[in-house]
Design a protein around this motif. Structure first.
Motif, short mmCIF file in Angstrom:
data_model
loop_
_atom_site.label_atom_id
_atom_site.label_comp_id
_atom_site.label_asym_id
_atom_site.label_seq_id
_atom_site.Cartn_x
_atom_site.Cartn_y
_atom_site.Cartn_z
N PHE A 275 9.29 -12.74 -9.91
CA PHE A 275 9.39 -11.58 -9.04
C PHE A 275 9.90 -12.02 -7.68
O PHE A 275 9.97 -13.21 -7.37
CB PHE A 275 8.08 -10.79 -8.95
N LEU A 276 10.25 -11.03 -6.87
CA LEU A 276 10.95 -11.31 -5.62
C LEU A 276 9.98 -11.56 -4.47
O LEU A 276 8.89 -11.00 -4.43
CB LEU A 276 11.86 -10.12 -5.26
N PRO A 277 10.40 -12.37 -3.51
CA PRO A 277 9.63 -12.60 -2.29
C PRO A 277 9.82 -11.43 -1.32
O PRO A 277 10.52 -10.46 -1.65
CB PRO A 277 10.25 -13.89 -1.74
N PRO A 278 9.26 -11.49 -0.12
CA PRO A 278 9.50 -10.44 0.88
C PRO A 278 11.00 -10.27 1.14
O PRO A 278 11.75 -11.25 1.11
CB PRO A 278 8.79 -10.96 2.13
N PRO A 279 11.45 -9.04 1.40
CA PRO A 279 12.90 -8.76 1.55
C PRO A 279 13.64 -9.69 2.51
O PRO A 279 14.75 -10.14 2.17
CB PRO A 279 12.91 -7.31 2.05
N PRO A 280 13.09 -10.04 3.70
CA PRO A 280 13.87 -10.90 4.61
C PRO A 280 14.12 -12.30 4.08
O PRO A 280 14.99 -13.01 4.59
CB PRO A 280 13.00 -10.94 5.87
N LEU A 281 13.39 -12.71 3.04
CA LEU A 281 13.48 -14.09 2.56
C LEU A 281 14.21 -14.22 1.23
O LEU A 281 14.32 -15.32 0.70
CB LEU A 281 12.07 -14.68 2.43
N ARG A 282 14.71 -13.13 0.69
CA ARG A 282 15.27 -13.17 -0.65
C ARG A 282 16.58 -13.92 -0.74
O ARG A 282 16.98 -14.38 -1.79
CB ARG A 282 15.42 -11.74 -1.19
N SER A 283 17.27 -14.05 0.36
CA SER A 283 18.54 -14.79 0.34
C SER A 283 18.58 -15.81 1.48
O SER A 283 19.64 -16.18 1.94
CB SER A 283 19.73 -13.83 0.46
N SER A 284 17.38 -16.24 1.91
CA SER A 284 17.29 -17.17 3.04
C SER A 284 17.42 -18.60 2.55
O SER A 284 16.50 -19.15 1.95
CB SER A 284 15.96 -16.99 3.77
N GLY A 285 18.55 -19.23 2.81
CA GLY A 285 18.78 -20.59 2.33
C GLY A 285 17.96 -21.63 3.06
O GLY A 285 17.69 -22.69 2.53
#
Length: 391
Positions: free
Chosen positions: A256-266
């Motif tokens: 499942f996905l993490p919090p929205p601000p961290l979903r594409s945080s490299g």
């Protein structure tokens, strides 16, 4: 309650009364008389005491000592944060781990059982121990040797329905660019499970080829284990971010996905833990602050909430290289945390500042710590098929 009174009470009432006592007091009670000793060593008492117990703290010091602590009454208004802690046990890990240079990591805890791993030995030596009963099990050798860039991670917990204690090993063989160290592919992966009491490892279907970090530990919550990376969430080869979940009952992986601000945080530097019964994701990426997210409804990706934002200034600000794990939120608003490998520290709600806990005799050695509930459950009685030893 004196000895004469207790002889006229039904054993279930005596157990109910004594189950409410702290661990060190129970140990003292075993010295009162033979009948109390026999009663306090029954599985019925161990289960009753565990049901009344409040989670505490376990700390492994890199100078060889394992210490467990109880938290003092949360209702008290302490002048100093350090007064929250009461030491229960202090053990020398060399009593059962003979290698003098072994690097030990706490890989999980459940109902008083600690899962320990010798990280710098090949193959890794694995142990389950109970610091209260001074018992331990050395798990059978897994039989494989690995080296970087292969990634091996572990988790430990108990299944929700059948109550089986399981150690889970996730293995990913990785190929990286020799110059840039960029992940190219994962040619091989597998997952193995060891159920305590069976004496053997089993293979189960592995997860999707997600990139774990070798120091990631499975966070146990709701009968499931959860993993993420140290510098980034479990990430697929396309760069998307995920949390990987393993159901200890069905032995099936999901994501499942993490919090929205961290979903594409490299550049995410995160730790995943069970914080007060909620799945917690702690972001230490910022130079100035620590952000703590909680999943308020387990499994609901829309329920992530930014619960705490803690300033690192003036003593902790600057570039971060280690993961922060929250351990406990006290009723007075203080938050106990561990800065991976370095020290325990806390956020003081009254002053809105952070400080190192330096009065618990940790010395200058590094530490490994997590939430831990002391227990009188006996490894020998729970798992008679295992080779249980005393230390």
């Amino acid at each position: 309650m004196n000895q004469e009174t207790s002889t006229y009470l039904p054993s279930e009432i005596t157990i109910n009364i004594l189950s409410r006592l702290p661990v060190r007091t129970v140990i003292t009670c075993k010295l009162v008389c033979k009948s109390w000793l026999e009663l306090l060593e029954t599985r019925e008492f161990a289960k009753s005491h565990l049901s009344e117990s409040v989670p505490g703290l376990v700390v492994y010091q890199y100078d060889n000592y394992i210490k467990t602590f109880e938290f003092e009454d949360d209702e008290l208004d302490f002048e100093r944060h350090e007064l929250h802690y009461n030491q229960v046990t202090k053990l020398d890990r060399r009593a059962f781990i003979s290698s003098p240079h072994a690097a030990i990591g706490i890989q999980g805890s459940s109902n008083g059982f600690l899962f320990l791993r010798e990280i710098n030995t090949q193959p890794n030596a694995l142990y389950i121990c109970n610091p209260t009963t001074r018992e331990y099990i050395e798990l059978p050798n897994e039989g494989f040797v690995y080296r970087y860039p292969t990634i091996v991670t572990y988790g430990f917990g108990v299944s929700k329905i059948t109550g089986q204690y399981k150690v889970v090993n996730v293995y990913h063989e990785c190929e990286r660019d020799p110059h840039m160290q960029v992940l190219l592919r994962i040619p091989k992966s597998f997952c193995r499970v060891y159920t305590l009491g069976t004496g053997k490892w089993r293979s189960v279907s592995p997860s999707a080829p997600l990139v774990y970090n070798c120091r990631s530990i499975g966070a146990f919550l709701n009968g499931n284990l959860h993993w993420l990376r140290s510098h980034q969430l479990v990430s697929d080869l396309t760069g998307s971010s995920w949390i990987s979940c393993f159901d200890l009952e069905t032995e099936i992986f999901s994501t499942f996905l993490p919090p929205p601000p961290l979903r594409s945080s490299g550049g995410f530097l995160g730790g995943l833990v069970n914080l007060g019964g909620d799945l917690c994701l702690c972001d230490n990426s910022s130079d100035d602050e620590i952000v703590i997210w909680l999943m308020k409804e387990y499994g609901d990706e829309k329920s992530w909430k930014k619960e705490f934002v803690i300033s690192k200034r003036p003593d902790f600000d600057g570039e971060s290289y280690e993961v922060v794990y929250p351990i406990k939120v006290f009723k007075d608003g203080d938050i106990l945390m561990t800065w991976q490998d370095f020290h325990l520290f806390y956020y003081a709600n009254k002053t809105k500042t952070v400080g190192i806990i330096d009065t618990l005799e940790f010395g200058n050695s590094g530490i490994d710590s997590m939430l831990y509930t002391s227990s009188f459950l006996s490894l020998e009685r729970c798992f008679p098929m295992e080779n249980v030893r005393l230390f």
